[in-house]
Write a protein that holds these residues in place. Structure first.
Motif, PDB file in Angstrom:
ATOM      1  N   CYS A   8       0.856  -1.188   0.000  1.00 14.79           N
ATOM      2  CA  CYS A   8       0.000   0.000   0.000  1.00 14.79           C
ATOM      3  C   CYS A   8       0.890   1.236   0.000  1.00 14.79           C
ATOM      4  O   CYS A   8       1.815   1.333   0.807  1.00 14.79           O
ATOM      5  CB  CYS A   8      -0.924  -0.006   1.216  1.00 14.79           C
ATOM      6  SG  CYS A   8      -1.888   1.513   1.385  1.00 14.79           S
ATOM      7  N   SER A  10       0.275   4.024   1.043  1.00 14.59           N
ATOM      8  CA  SER A  10      -0.090   4.917   2.133  1.00 14.59           C
ATOM      9  C   SER A  10       0.398   4.383   3.477  1.00 14.59           C
ATOM     10  O   SER A  10       0.909   5.137   4.291  1.00 14.59           O
ATOM     11  CB  SER A  10      -1.605   5.100   2.173  1.00 14.59           C
ATOM     12  OG  SER A  10      -2.000   5.913   3.235  1.00 14.59           O
ATOM     13  N   TYR A  27      -3.425   1.225  -3.255  1.00 21.28           N
ATOM     14  CA  TYR A  27      -3.712   1.453  -1.837  1.00 21.28           C
ATOM     15  C   TYR A  27      -4.576   0.323  -1.288  1.00 21.28           C
ATOM     16  O   TYR A  27      -5.404  -0.238  -2.001  1.00 21.28           O
ATOM     17  CB  TYR A  27      -4.461   2.778  -1.641  1.00 21.28           C
ATOM     18  CG  TYR A  27      -3.697   3.973  -2.139  1.00 21.28           C
ATOM     19  CD1 TYR A  27      -2.600   4.451  -1.439  1.00 21.28           C
ATOM     20  CD2 TYR A  27      -4.062   4.618  -3.303  1.00 21.28           C
ATOM     21  CE1 TYR A  27      -1.880   5.552  -1.891  1.00 21.28           C
ATOM     22  CE2 TYR A  27      -3.360   5.720  -3.760  1.00 21.28           C
ATOM     23  CZ  TYR A  27      -2.273   6.182  -3.059  1.00 21.28           C
ATOM     24  OH  TYR A  27      -1.571   7.258  -3.505  1.00 21.28           O
ATOM     25  N   CYS A  31      -6.992   2.228   3.720  1.00 26.36           N
ATOM     26  CA  CYS A  31      -6.548   3.600   3.470  1.00 26.36           C
ATOM     27  C   CYS A  31      -7.377   4.308   2.401  1.00 26.36           C
ATOM     28  O   CYS A  31      -7.536   5.517   2.439  1.00 26.36           O
ATOM     29  CB  CYS A  31      -5.092   3.612   3.023  1.00 26.36           C
ATOM     30  SG  CYS A  31      -3.944   3.107   4.319  1.00 26.36           S
ATOM     31  N   ARG A  77       1.687   8.364  -1.391  1.00 27.26           N
ATOM     32  CA  ARG A  77       0.800   9.294  -0.687  1.00 27.26           C
ATOM     33  C   ARG A  77       1.565  10.375   0.083  1.00 27.26           C
ATOM     34  O   ARG A  77       1.109  11.513   0.172  1.00 27.26           O
ATOM     35  CB  ARG A  77      -0.100   8.541   0.288  1.00 27.26           C
ATOM     36  CG  ARG A  77      -1.061   9.470   1.030  1.00 27.26           C
ATOM     37  CD  ARG A  77      -2.005   8.736   1.918  1.00 27.26           C
ATOM     38  NE  ARG A  77      -2.978   9.654   2.510  1.00 27.26           N
ATOM     39  CZ  ARG A  77      -3.911   9.278   3.366  1.00 27.26           C
ATOM     40  NH1 ARG A  77      -4.009   8.015   3.721  1.00 27.26           N
ATOM     41  NH2 ARG A  77      -4.748  10.164   3.851  1.00 27.26           N
TER      42      ARG A  77
END
Length: 81
Positions: A8, A10, A27, A31, A77
């Protein structure tokens, strides 16, 4: 180094563990809901606290914890432009 496409972008969670994630998403479903971030007010510092707490609860070694916390700022992110 781990393939970034498999984590992910994030929270660093390995995407293979997220059964609710759309296949093409970078992601996890925790998230991002497919349209936007679940918590749009979350800051990098908030995410670091969240990850530290989760990893501590799971009794992850401090070295792994440190590594993942440091890596957060390199994810899509959180990367500064």
């Amino acid at each position: 180094m781990h393939d970034e496409r498999n984590r992910c972008q994030s929270c660093t969670m390995p995407l293979r563990f997220d059964k609710n994630r759309p296949i093409s998403s970078i992601y996890c479903s925790f998230c991002h809901d497919g349209t936007c971030f679940v918590d749009q007010t979350l800051t990098l510092q908030d995410m670091k606290r969240k990850i530290r707490k989760l990893l501590s609860e799971r009794k992850v070694s401090r070295f792994v914890k440190l590594y993942l916390i440091v890596r957060l700022s390199t994810l899509k992110r959180w990367r500064t432009r």
